[in-house]
Design a protein around this motif. Sequence first.
Motif: not given
Length: 377
Positions: A127-133, A293-304
């Motif tokens: 998961w990714v939540t706003p608290e992880m931004d 960009e940090q949010k985008a990096l996190l999404i990249s990591l979760v998709l991987a």
Amino acid sequence: MTAQAIHRLHLEAFRNYDFLNLELGAAPVILVGENGAGKTNVLEAISLLSPGRGLRRAAIAELHNTHIPPEKPWSAFFELHGKQGSVNIGMGRDPESSLEKERRLLRIDGKTAKSQTALADHANVIWVTPEMDRLLAESAGERRRFADRLAFALDSTHSTRINRYEEAMRSRARLLRDNMMDDAWLNALETSMAHDGIAIAAARNDWVTHICHHLNDDPHPFPRVFVTINGFLEKYLETHDALDAEQLFKTMLKQNRETDAASGTTTTGTHRSDLEVHHVTKDMPAHLCSTGEQKALLISLVLAQARLLSSIHQSTPLILLDDITAHLDEMRRDALAQQLLALGGQAWLSGTDDSFFTAFKQKAQFLSIENGRIKNT
């Protein structure tokens, strides 16, 4: 390739839900509603299919609907198509436990599970939540826990080792604090810490090796990412065998007794390691990137991570993305939809406006939430 999917979700006395019963297909699920309507509460319930305390790390008592007497404990039931096929999973507060020391019950196909690690046999949840931004820019502890949660998906004993390690570390700290320099007792605790600590470091290194094979698999327009674990023992294991590392760590713990006693902390160990994320395209550490960009990096990591789990288990995980459209422009929202649909699993996304999810039209199940009530849209 199979897709993990929840076909029925039933909640009672959970957060702001008196009662909820959802029957679902295998397609992605979009939850739309105002802030405070109960979107995150649904995602939190699903996150409990992963061992641990869920995406809010809430205590058992905190999950209870405050409008319902505590004598009626909260419960959650799932009909799930999981890694081993169809399974029924039920959980909730043990009604026989005291309010001061509450326990969580877990039943799988009607049988009481010995521990939550049994959930890993049936589901993977990320998961990714706003608290992880700001996860990539702030607390090393939060990043370490995030990495350990992802590593657990590859090694179901990882969290057990971490719990043992931390308990031994706390016991050693108490002895040092109270000036109880019992050499035999301290040796036993340090031996335990060294054994589990090296296994923890090895599991983290193994996860990094695997995730790096799946990072940047057609990530456009999400940023290219590189990750590593910055920790003394993790780095040492890259060039030395586990037995040498274990002996070194045990020796260091013994040598540091006086220092640790004076500082009140354990100065060396896997509890001080950090997940480091690097924006490859910009050649910049994540903590120096913008919030977007940090949010985008996190999404990249979760998709991987999702691609990694799909390749290992031949089963796509459940992906929970809470208020995910924040900080994403239209191009990235559409790209996210394309990648989630390409994975073929049941992703759950939430937001305040269904116009943010136009790329999912006719391809997802849209649910409207208002004051703890849900309807199809």
